[in-house]
Design an enzyme around this catalytic site. Structure first.
Site, PDB file in Angstrom:
ATOM      1  CE  LYS A 202      42.467  17.696  -4.590  1.00 25.21           C
ATOM      2  NZ  LYS A 202      42.063  16.659  -5.640  1.00 25.21           N
ATOM      3  CB  CYS A 314      50.259  10.551 -19.269  1.00 30.62           C
ATOM      4  SG  CYS A 314      51.631  10.304 -18.152  1.00 30.62           S
ATOM      5  CD  GLU A 412      46.232  11.418 -22.557  1.00 33.76           C
ATOM      6  OE1 GLU A 412      47.118  10.855 -22.064  1.00 33.76           O
ATOM      7  OE2 GLU A 412      46.129  12.511 -21.999  1.00 33.76           O
TER       8      GLU A 412
END
Length: 470
Positions: A202, A314, A412
């Site tokens: 997905k 990330c 973040e």
């Protein structure tokens, strides 16, 4: 339009006299055509559609199927039907298919990079590099798949023999992010296929075209229908698709790269069927500049670490800790470099800073900047949205006067914002760096080999870059 090995290759409820699943017949349609002629194709599905936008100019790229729970279940059934045949192939036979996918990705590298830039926004040079990175996983695991050795274990009795073999886990599922729309798929897909597993993916709703392109190439390479399925879904339908993948008893392993919040939710949903789960979640990487660092190299490392893909990785630096003795010098040089970076659509010549992925991401970054400035920080460069550019653009921003107590220390940013925090001692900066729930990556610059080992071991992170920003 939906992905080729999803509903198109999904197992129908009825079976043929031979006992094999009857594959649904579906007409194919082109949903996107790259300049080099490569067409992203998908089967026409009985589902709604959602539009894929180019974040660099807000123009529509394509419409793809807005699939839901039933489509995910069909894709799982197709993967289950394909599993016995794919797993029964020899490692060498599977390896040849993976090597062919690798070669096809390189043959279409320009077009695949164009697709990445168009739907993700990253500059073309970065996208071109990602295609090679993504393809490399097929090459690596094509070779490693031949070496999935078993073992002979010394027995507890002379009359016994203990032999272990490695077998495919079964049907796997993956939910992948938008910031590396090719690379994050292939590094999950390639090892699964190499050992005989099948997989349903997905992709992120912002970047489904890269997933479909890889699917098209995989089928061209000879991957059997159903062995790799792609379920495209809008943001509204994503939860039910993710839940179907997690809760299905047929799916034996789930892999996810993305936010910690979503990862925890998927982890919980996998618990009912006790799946194997692999998670790569959010980061809050510190970037430390000690007083004995080569400042020019540290600045270049900071540019690479912070502003790659406009700060949307990330492992990118989220907090910059700079020793008081070199703080002003580093800040001035970093701000000058940040201000010199050309912004624009990723396909334009010389652009090194593209847009953020969507409106929500842009608003989050602007809130982060505004909150820091309101709390006493100052934008030495950037700090504004580029309203003159049609897209989700925020200037590369360097904030001075930032403190450890500001919001980015706990959250973040995922954007082109470099907050510079002053520190005085090694002990202080290590404590601040470790003051987070994330522990993915960290970076620091020093010329002292003793400090390098001491700090690297003290930082509680899985990856530590010493005098290296990536």
């Amino acid at each position: 339009p939906a992905p080729a090995s999803t509903a198109a290759a999904a197992a129908a409820s009825s079976r043929s006299r031979a006992g094999a699943p009857r594959l649904l017949s579906t007409s194919m349609a082109s949903v996107f055509k790259a300049p080099g002629g490569f067409e992203v194709k998908a089967p026409v599905e009985s589902a709604g559609e959602f539009e894929v936008l180019d974040p660099g100019n807000l123009e529509g790229l394509a419409h793809v199927s807005d699939m839901g729970k039933s489509h995910a279940e069909e894709a799982i059934q197709a993967a289950s039907a394909a599993l016995p045949g794919w797993a029964a192939r020899t490692a060498q036979e599977r390896s040849k298919v993976l090597e062919t996918i690798h070669d096809l990705m390189h043959a279409h590298r320009d077009d695949l990079a164009h697709i990445i830039t168009s739907e993700c926004g990253k500059p073309y040079a970065e996208a071109y590099g990602e295609v090679a990175y993504a393809a490399s996983f097929f090459k690596w695991f094509a070779e490693e798949g031949r070496r999935a050795y078993g073992d002979v274990v010394p027995p507890p009795a002379s009359s016994k023999r203990i032999i272990t073999i490695k077998q495919p886990v079964g049907v796997c599922a993956a939910v992948t992010p938008w910031n590396f729309p090719s690379g994050m798929i292939t590094r999950k897909l390639a090892p699964a296929l190499a050992v005989g597993c099948t997989m349903v993916v997905k992709p992120a709703e912002d970047t489904p075209l890269s997933a479909l392109a890889i699917l098209n190439l995989a089928e061209e390479a000879g991957l059997p229908p159903g062995a790799f399925g792609v379920v495209t879904a809008s943001r509204a339908n994503t939860p039910e698709v993710g839940s179907a993948l997690c809760r299905s008893p047929i799916v034996r392993k789930m892999s996810f790269t993305g936010s910690t919040a979503v990862g925890k939710s998927l982890y919980a949903e996998c618990a009912d069927t006790v799946k194997r789960v692999s998670l790569e979640l959010g980061g809050n990487a510190p970037f430390i500049v000690f007083d004995d660092a080569d400042i020019d190299k540290a600045v270049e490392g900071a540019i690479a670490s912070k502003f790659r893909n406009s700060g949307q990785t990330c492992v990118c630096a989220n907090r910059f800790f700079v020793h008081a003795r070199v703080y002003d010098e580093f800040a001035e040089k970093l701000a000058k470099r940040a201000a010199s970076m050309k912004m624009g659509h990723g396909l334009e010549e010389g652009v090194v800073q593209g847009p953020l992925i969507n409106e929500k991401a842009m608003q989050k970054v602007m809130r982060t900047i505004d909150h820091a400035v309101a709390s006493g920080a100052e934008a030495l460069s950037g700090g504004e949205r580029r309203a003159d550019l049609k897209g989700y653009f925020v200037e590369p921003t360097v904030l001075i006067g930032a403190t450890h107590e500001m919001g980015f220390s706990a959250e973040e940013t995922f954007g082109p914002v470099a907050p510079l925090i002053r520190f005085e001692s090694d002990e202080e900066v290590v404590a601040w760096s470790n003051d987070t729930t994330a522990g993915l990556a960290a970076y620091f610059y020093t010329s002292n080999v003793h400090r390098a080992f001491r700090v690297a071991e003290a930082l509680e992170y899985g990856m530590v870059g010493i005098n290296d920003g990536i």
